[in-house]
Design an enzyme around this catalytic site. Structure first.
Site, PDB file in Angstrom:
ATOM      1  N   LYS A 182     -13.893   2.620 -17.126  1.00 11.32           N
ATOM      2  CA  LYS A 182     -14.274   3.541 -16.052  1.00 11.32           C
ATOM      3  C   LYS A 182     -14.034   2.879 -14.701  1.00 11.32           C
ATOM      4  O   LYS A 182     -14.691   1.896 -14.362  1.00 11.32           O
ATOM      5  CB  LYS A 182     -15.744   3.951 -16.139  1.00 11.32           C
ATOM      6  CG  LYS A 182     -16.071   5.098 -15.174  1.00 11.32           C
ATOM      7  CD  LYS A 182     -17.556   5.255 -14.923  1.00 11.32           C
ATOM      8  CE  LYS A 182     -18.048   4.414 -13.776  1.00 11.32           C
ATOM      9  NZ  LYS A 182     -17.528   4.859 -12.444  1.00 11.32           N
ATOM     10  N   GLU A 256     -20.775  -9.516 -14.192  1.00  5.68           N
ATOM     11  CA  GLU A 256     -20.376 -10.237 -12.982  1.00  5.68           C
ATOM     12  C   GLU A 256     -20.926  -9.429 -11.821  1.00  5.68           C
ATOM     13  O   GLU A 256     -20.443  -8.340 -11.526  1.00  5.68           O
ATOM     14  CB  GLU A 256     -18.850 -10.361 -12.931  1.00  5.68           C
ATOM     15  CG  GLU A 256     -18.367 -11.434 -11.972  1.00  5.68           C
ATOM     16  CD  GLU A 256     -18.065 -10.893 -10.597  1.00  5.68           C
ATOM     17  OE1 GLU A 256     -18.949 -11.036  -9.721  1.00  5.68           O
ATOM     18  OE2 GLU A 256     -16.994 -10.335 -10.388  1.00  5.68           O
ATOM     19  N   CYS A 290     -17.750 -10.107  -3.915  1.00  3.11           N
ATOM     20  CA  CYS A 290     -19.002 -10.591  -4.506  1.00  3.11           C
ATOM     21  C   CYS A 290     -19.216 -12.073  -4.250  1.00  3.11           C
ATOM     22  O   CYS A 290     -20.348 -12.533  -4.149  1.00  3.11           O
ATOM     23  CB  CYS A 290     -19.028 -10.295  -6.007  1.00  3.11           C
ATOM     24  SG  CYS A 290     -17.579 -10.912  -6.894  1.00  3.11           S
ATOM     25  N   GLU A 387     -27.495  -9.346  -0.128  1.00  5.11           N
ATOM     26  CA  GLU A 387     -26.037  -9.214  -0.099  1.00  5.11           C
ATOM     27  C   GLU A 387     -25.658  -8.042   0.802  1.00  5.11           C
ATOM     28  O   GLU A 387     -26.011  -6.904   0.527  1.00  5.11           O
ATOM     29  CB  GLU A 387     -25.500  -8.989  -1.513  1.00  5.11           C
ATOM     30  CG  GLU A 387     -23.981  -8.959  -1.554  1.00  5.11           C
ATOM     31  CD  GLU A 387     -23.439  -8.741  -2.961  1.00  5.11           C
ATOM     32  OE1 GLU A 387     -22.418  -9.352  -3.300  1.00  5.11           O
ATOM     33  OE2 GLU A 387     -24.047  -7.958  -3.715  1.00  5.11           O
TER      34      GLU A 387
END
Length: 476
Positions: A182, A256, A290, A387
């Protein structure tokens, strides 16, 4: 001296954009039963194409097709034959790299220079690299006869749409697994063109299935009883939800997730080189990475000098049309992400950090955010803990190596870090004490298909890339 650059736009026509795209199941494009979505160009806000999405029936069909392919064709196929398909895919990616790079920039907002020079070469490299492993798994250190797991459900993010596909699909296919993937809701186009490449390569039907859609499609893949392994790259929040859903099931899982990397600059570092590494670490792909070096830790004695150099360098970055080959900073991927960046940046100012923003002009339309540097940041501030996933850098200082390590490790994340010093012994000593999965010395954001990538704690678990990354798709 200020340089003025004439526009150098790449042609959008190179993307061969279609008005509509459809899910890919069992080797064919099908009409998805889900509600169609419209994917948008972040640089203009204009609709690029309508994309069919998957419903539960489409997920069932894709998993069934993947299971048939695994049991009848791809799983029993000798590794030497699987390798031929992977090599063929890699070459086709190279042949269509200009088309894919332009399409990625249109759909994602990243500068064409990055799509063309970083993303696409690395995408092809991952398929070439893993093709080489397909017939050597008996010698990979996992025993004499490692077996594939079966059907892998893979869910990828919007920041590196095609590259994250390659990170997941290439090792899965090399080890004999089949895939139901996806793509992210906002960036499905290059994944669906990759499906065309699978057809060109004459990949057996059902080996790769691609189901566009929102989070509900990902949830159906995660929950499906016919899936043997889930690989997810995305936010820590969603990763935790997936881990809770799979707890107590036999499914294998790799995650991850997010990061808040520390980029540590010691007083003996080559400052001009460090500035380039800092800029690359946080402003590459608009900071939507990331492993971005979003926390800069500078030794106190050189902080003022480094900040002066850094602000000057950031002021030279060109923000604007992502299709212009001169652009350094492109568009933020979506209005939702832009709002999050603005909210966190405003919180930094409200909590007392000193905000400096590049004086670059902002386009009147599209989703853009000027490169921003915060100094006088304390560890308790949100901009030092959360973040941001945008072009925002938080600068903290330290006096001793012990303080640098303590501040670098003061985060729930553990994905990456950077160390800048002329002493190799210091790099190794500090690296051994940092709680991060990937650590760069005197560079940042360097990737290689042969090098494993992954994190600890709230940055996830498992590794992608290299010999170690194969283990996630093998029953060993």
């Amino acid at each position: 001296m200020t340089w003025d650059y004439a526009p150098a736009p790449e042609s959008a026509e190179s993307a061969n954009l279609k008005p509509a795209y459809r899910p890919f199941v069992n080797g064919e494009f099908t009409d998805g039963a889900g509600e169609p979505l419209k994917t948008v160009n972040p640089a203009t806000g204009e609709v690029l194409a309508e994309v069919g999405t998957a419903a539960q029936s489409d997920v069932d069909s894709a998993v069934a097709a993947a299971r048939r392919a695994f049991e009848k064709t791809w799983g029993p196929m000798p590794g030497t034959e699987r390798a031929k398909y992977l090599f063929r895919i890699a070459r086709l990616i190279q042949e269509r790299s200009r088309e894919l790079a332009v399409l990625e920039t249109l759909d994602n907002g990243k500068p064409i220079r990055e799509s063309r020079d970083a993303d696409l070469p690395t995408v092809a490299a991952h398929f070439f690299y893993h093709a080489g492993w397909a017939d050597k798994l008996d010698y990979a250190g996992y025993g004499p006869d490692p077996k594939p797991l079966g059907v892998a459900g893979q869910i990828i993010p919007w920041n590196f749409p095609l590259l994250m596909l390659a990170w997941k699909v290439a090792p899965a296919l090399a080890t004999g697994n089949t895939v139901v993937l996806k793509p992210a809701e906002t960036t499905p186009l290059t994944a669906l063109v990759f499906a065309e490449i699978c057809q060109q390569a004459e990949l057996p039907p059902g080996v790769v299935n691609i189901l566009p859609g929102a989070g509900d499609v990902g949830a159906r893949i995660v929950d499906h009883a016919g899936i043997d392994k889930i690989a997810f790259t995305g936010s820590t929040e969603v990763g935790k939800q997936i881990q809770r859903r799979l707890a107590g099931t036999p499914k294998r899982l790799t995650l991850e997730l997010g990061g808040k990397a520390a980029n540590i600059v010691f007083d003996d570092a080559p400052l001009d080189q460090a500035v380039e590494g800092i800029v690359n670490g946080i402003f590459f792909n608009q900071g939507q990475v990331c492993c971005a070096g979003s926390r800069l830790l500078v030794q106190e004695s050189i902080a003022d000098e480094l900040l002066d150099k850094l602000r000057y360098r950031v002021s030279t970055l060109r923000l604007g049309d992502p299709l212009d080959k001169n652009t350094d900073i492109g568009a933020i991927n979506s209005a939702t992400q832009l709002a999050k960046i603005r909210e966190l940046a405003d919180s930094g100012e409200a909590e007392g950090a000193h905000r400096w923003t590049s004086p670059c002009p902002i386009p009147e339309r599209g989703f853009f955010f000027a490169p921003t540097v915060f100094s006088e940041v304390h560890q308790s501030m949100r901009i030092a803990r959360e973040e941001i996933f945008g072009p925002v850098l938080s600068v903290l200082t330290f006096r001793t190596p012990d303080e640098a390590v303590a501040k670098a490790n003061n985060t729930p994340y553990g994905l990456s870090a950077g160390i800048w010093t002329e002493k190799g012994s210091r790099s190794l000593a500090i690296a051994n004490r940092l709680r991060a999965g990937v650590i760069w010395a005197n560079t940042f954001n360097r990737f290689d298909p042969a090098a494993p990538f992954g994190g600890y704690r709230e940055s996830g678990f498992g590794r992608e890339g290299g010999r170690i990354g194969l283990e996630a798709y093998l029953d060993v």
